[in-house]
Design a protein around this motif. Sequence first.
Motif, mmCIF file in Angstrom:
data_model
loop_
_atom_site.group_PDB
_atom_site.id
_atom_site.type_symbol
_atom_site.label_atom_id
_atom_site.label_comp_id
_atom_site.label_asym_id
_atom_site.label_seq_id
_atom_site.Cartn_x
_atom_site.Cartn_y
_atom_site.Cartn_z
ATOM 1 N N PHE A 56 -7.337 -7.965 -1.276
ATOM 2 C CA PHE A 56 -7.719 -6.554 -1.374
ATOM 3 C C PHE A 56 -8.343 -6.160 -2.711
ATOM 4 O O PHE A 56 -8.837 -5.057 -2.868
ATOM 5 N N ARG A 57 -8.261 -7.031 -3.663
ATOM 6 C CA ARG A 57 -8.756 -6.734 -5.005
ATOM 7 C C ARG A 57 -8.071 -5.495 -5.578
ATOM 8 O O ARG A 57 -8.698 -4.645 -6.201
ATOM 9 N N VAL A 58 -6.795 -5.373 -5.295
ATOM 10 C CA VAL A 58 -6.020 -4.303 -5.933
ATOM 11 C C VAL A 58 -4.793 -4.926 -6.579
ATOM 12 O O VAL A 58 -4.315 -5.980 -6.148
ATOM 13 N N LYS A 59 -4.273 -4.255 -7.579
ATOM 14 C CA LYS A 59 -3.082 -4.740 -8.251
ATOM 15 C C LYS A 59 -1.880 -4.007 -7.666
ATOM 16 O O LYS A 59 -1.832 -2.774 -7.691
ATOM 17 N N ALA A 60 -0.965 -4.746 -7.113
ATOM 18 C CA ALA A 60 0.231 -4.118 -6.538
ATOM 19 C C ALA A 60 1.178 -3.788 -7.686
ATOM 20 O O ALA A 60 1.739 -4.686 -8.297
ATOM 21 N N ASN A 61 1.324 -2.501 -7.986
ATOM 22 C CA ASN A 61 2.146 -2.147 -9.138
ATOM 23 C C ASN A 61 3.443 -1.421 -8.792
ATOM 24 O O ASN A 61 4.110 -0.859 -9.631
ATOM 25 N N TRP A 62 3.761 -1.388 -7.501
ATOM 26 C CA TRP A 62 5.081 -0.897 -7.099
ATOM 27 C C TRP A 62 5.690 -1.912 -6.148
ATOM 28 O O TRP A 62 4.987 -2.702 -5.523
ATOM 29 N N PHE A 63 6.991 -1.878 -6.045
ATOM 30 C CA PHE A 63 7.673 -2.922 -5.284
ATOM 31 C C PHE A 63 8.311 -2.344 -4.027
ATOM 32 O O PHE A 63 8.884 -1.263 -4.048
ATOM 33 N N PHE A 121 1.425 0.780 2.216
ATOM 34 C CA PHE A 121 1.616 -0.421 3.026
ATOM 35 C C PHE A 121 2.416 -1.471 2.277
ATOM 36 O O PHE A 121 2.212 -1.693 1.084
ATOM 37 N N GLY A 122 3.316 -2.129 3.020
ATOM 38 C CA GLY A 122 3.988 -3.299 2.489
ATOM 39 C C GLY A 122 3.708 -4.483 3.409
ATOM 40 O O GLY A 122 4.080 -4.450 4.578
ATOM 41 N N PHE A 123 2.999 -5.483 2.879
ATOM 42 C CA PHE A 123 2.711 -6.702 3.662
ATOM 43 C C PHE A 123 3.533 -7.848 3.104
ATOM 44 O O PHE A 123 3.689 -7.950 1.888
ATOM 45 N N SER A 124 3.954 -8.749 3.956
ATOM 46 C CA SER A 124 4.489 -9.991 3.407
ATOM 47 C C SER A 124 3.340 -10.986 3.313
ATOM 48 O O SER A 124 2.377 -10.904 4.087
ATOM 49 N N THR A 176 -10.767 2.702 1.397
ATOM 50 C CA THR A 176 -10.890 4.168 1.344
ATOM 51 C C THR A 176 -10.314 4.711 0.042
ATOM 52 O O THR A 176 -10.540 5.863 -0.315
ATOM 53 N N GLY A 177 -9.524 3.871 -0.635
ATOM 54 C CA GLY A 177 -8.870 4.338 -1.859
ATOM 55 C C GLY A 177 -7.651 5.192 -1.569
ATOM 56 O O GLY A 177 -7.016 5.726 -2.470
ATOM 57 N N ARG A 178 -7.300 5.320 -0.300
ATOM 58 C CA ARG A 178 -6.162 6.158 0.051
ATOM 59 C C ARG A 178 -5.032 5.353 0.714
ATOM 60 O O ARG A 178 -4.149 5.900 1.335
ATOM 61 N N VAL A 179 -5.131 4.038 0.580
ATOM 62 C CA VAL A 179 -4.055 3.184 1.071
ATOM 63 C C VAL A 179 -3.532 2.358 -0.095
ATOM 64 O O VAL A 179 -4.279 1.608 -0.722
ATOM 65 N N ASN A 180 -2.287 2.551 -0.383
ATOM 66 C CA ASN A 180 -1.678 1.939 -1.556
ATOM 67 C C ASN A 180 -0.824 0.747 -1.121
ATOM 68 O O ASN A 180 0.063 0.900 -0.278
ATOM 69 N N VAL A 181 -1.103 -0.430 -1.674
ATOM 70 C CA VAL A 181 -0.408 -1.638 -1.237
ATOM 71 C C VAL A 181 0.685 -2.031 -2.234
ATOM 72 O O VAL A 181 0.442 -2.086 -3.431
ATOM 73 N N GLY A 182 1.868 -2.295 -1.710
ATOM 74 C CA GLY A 182 3.004 -2.641 -2.554
ATOM 75 C C GLY A 182 3.191 -4.139 -2.699
ATOM 76 O O GLY A 182 2.626 -4.936 -1.949
ATOM 77 N N LYS A 229 11.511 -3.584 -13.052
ATOM 78 C CA LYS A 229 10.874 -2.777 -14.099
ATOM 79 C C LYS A 229 10.378 -3.695 -15.207
ATOM 80 O O LYS A 229 9.254 -3.545 -15.704
ATOM 81 N N GLY A 230 11.226 -4.666 -15.540
ATOM 82 C CA GLY A 230 10.889 -5.606 -16.602
ATOM 83 C C GLY A 230 9.638 -6.416 -16.315
ATOM 84 O O GLY A 230 8.898 -6.788 -17.218
ATOM 85 N N ILE A 231 9.376 -6.700 -15.040
ATOM 86 C CA ILE A 231 8.163 -7.469 -14.744
ATOM 87 C C ILE A 231 7.023 -6.551 -14.285
ATOM 88 O O ILE A 231 6.061 -6.997 -13.669
ATOM 89 N N GLY A 232 7.169 -5.284 -14.564
ATOM 90 C CA GLY A 232 6.016 -4.395 -14.450
ATOM 91 C C GLY A 232 5.936 -3.463 -13.248
ATOM 92 O O GLY A 232 4.900 -2.859 -13.009
ATOM 93 N N PHE A 233 7.015 -3.343 -12.489
ATOM 94 C CA PHE A 233 6.944 -2.423 -11.351
ATOM 95 C C PHE A 233 7.571 -1.074 -11.712
ATOM 96 O O PHE A 233 8.768 -0.987 -11.968
ATOM 97 N N ASP A 234 6.754 -0.052 -11.707
ATOM 98 C CA ASP A 234 7.238 1.270 -12.081
ATOM 99 C C ASP A 234 8.007 1.946 -10.953
ATOM 100 O O ASP A 234 8.806 2.842 -11.189
ATOM 101 N N SER A 235 7.709 1.553 -9.724
ATOM 102 C CA SER A 235 8.402 2.163 -8.589
ATOM 103 C C SER A 235 8.962 1.082 -7.686
ATOM 104 O O SER A 235 8.405 -0.001 -7.569
ATOM 105 N N TYR A 236 10.036 1.444 -7.048
ATOM 106 C CA TYR A 236 10.719 0.457 -6.211
ATOM 107 C C TYR A 236 11.185 1.173 -4.949
ATOM 108 O O TYR A 236 12.039 2.041 -4.992
#
Lengths: 400, 304
Positions: free
Chosen positions: A143-150, A78-81, A105-111, A166-173
């Motif tokens: 959501f109490r999750v860390k968004a680690n992809w952009f 999911f990508g939310f603004s 559910t642990g099966r929805v990844n937030v960007g 990448k420099g500010i910590g996003f491994d995927s874009y």
Amino acid sequence: MPKSQAKKVLIYFKVHQPYYLADYKFFQKRSFAKYDAYFKTLNKQNGFARRIIEENYYPLNELLLRLLSNNENLYLHFGFSGVTLEQFQKYDPELITGFKQMVSTGRVNVGASTYYHSRSWDYSRQEFVKQVIMQRNLIWDIFRVKANWFTDSVHHYSNELAKFLKGIGFDSYLTTSNLGESLIYENQDVQLDDETQEIMLKNRFSDKRSKRLHVFNLGRVGALDKVIFDQSLLDTFLSTTEVSDIGITFDYNYAAFDPSKRNRYFRFITDLLENDNFNINSISVTDKQHRNNQVTEHNVSSYNDLTKSNQLQLEAISELYKLEEYLSRIERKRKPLAVKRNVFEAWRRLQSFDHIEFMDTHNWESKQNESRIPYDSPYDAYINFMNIVQDFNEELKKIT
Amino acid sequence: MYGVDLFEEVIKYAARATEITANNPHDVIHAHDWMTAQAAINARSVSNKPFILHIHSTEIERTAGSPHPIIFNYEKDGMLKADKIIAVSERTKEIISDSYGIDRNKIEVVHNSVDDCSTNLDSNTIPENVSPSVLFLARLAPSKGADYLLRAGQKVIQVMPDVKFIFIGKGSMKDELVDLSRELGIEDNVIFPGFLNHEQVDMAYKRASLFVMPSISEPFGITALEAIRNGTPVLMSKQSGAGEVVRNVLKVDFWDTDEMANKIMAVIKHKTLASELRKNSINELQRLNWEQQTEKIIQIYHTL
């Protein structure tokens, strides 16, 4: 489906509603007590937005929750603004509850993305970073999750931006289309300081260069509808294509005003997510094993085409970012915090790229027929936006 | 609106039609508007050839809903007896169907066009030192909405005192409009040059910052296309048929003088807006031509 059984599919949902602009006539000066004068919220008076929320958001949430609980292997992105979540917190808390249930559910990844769905990277790096941080904080708060992809559907891809992320910590874009083209993405990696970052690039459906990850950019343009909504065509594509991984993006706003198209859209999502022929579970944007070729600037330059914007759009966006100078001055001065907050909030809400997209003079009639534009014409969108920007400009001059 | 003479002429013409029809072999009878409807009905009684009534404007629209009963009857009779009706816009088709009770299947829409759509955009360069002007060109009759433009003009002038409003045309409302401009206190900004020849009109288009067609009801409004051909951005009422063929124009409800003023000011203020409108509307216009429209009419002939 012998071949497609091995296919892996990434499913991405885009969720975005801006603060729509109030109707603002040039000579009807309103008191700028608060930024509210310029915007409509998702309240009952905003029929356009309300309809999208009622017709699409609530049923889609229900559908996805059901599909997630029926299939324990289903994995979604999911990508939310930030502006969307913020408005839902106020006007549609049930939607927030639904999204939280999905994430739990642990099966929805937030960007992560920019809070305002803006194109700030191109105009102000400082502003871009602030908006990304605001967004990441809100995702954590809710959501109490860390968004680690952009994820981003506003900026054009550039290696510079990828490197910065990448420099500010996003491994995927996950980067998407410009101004509403139907595109498919390809998955390639970029070499950055001896580390790799996963980049998913847009690409044309017919483009033979697409190798691994395809993303149907659903919900942008009607031209691909036939392919997209026909399960057998999709099956054929999946079974004949050489690619092993496929990505599909869905827009929560798609076809909200066209009941028959919307029904087909929902049915398609259901069919796809219940389809046993491919493994939806096993691919993730953060999955490090899906690495591919390097992206060079040259590879993507054809998709990085700013000339697609018309003069109205270019002028409007540049007028808006010119105001940053006043805002910085106000920020430095001794002014009540409320005043500062007020002007920054107005400026940032105006940055939502939707306002600029509404000025697109190509195919606006078909977009309008689908009621994706709350204006009679792109010219009307421009006039209203410029009236507000000019008024805001005068307000800022007064304050500085 | 019309003298008694006009009706006499119409009756005389209709009577002559019988004789002309008998002496001239033909395949179809193609009549235009109410004035020739009766003549066509007479002609058909002689030759029994298919009768097409081409409607360029209806009495309902011309009189903003208070039709002259005799004219209305001529129109309706012609529409009922015609084998086919050609309307100049979807809007006019609606009116023929709703206000005259004619079967929609009998009505075909063939939009108007303009001569010579090739325009040299460079020719439209408004000199920098000329004050911005807004152009109106139509009969000065109630259905054309000039009074609404004056009211919008007052709002514009309050903010932009140098804008001129030019009303080209003659008509029954002239004195009333002059009085209204005085009443609104904008008489110094408003010009009524009367009727101009073709060259003068083209020059007026080219000099104008914006052409406004504020009609209360406009079957088509070919002047909007002429303005575009001359490189002038257009603001038309949503109640105009021309809006069906050109989309790259500004539109407004004729009664919404606030929004009309808002849009006039936007075009004057934002050069980018004016140039995008100009460029995109000319592109649209170049896709139109009379040959295409004539071909549509010939196709209709073949169906009869």
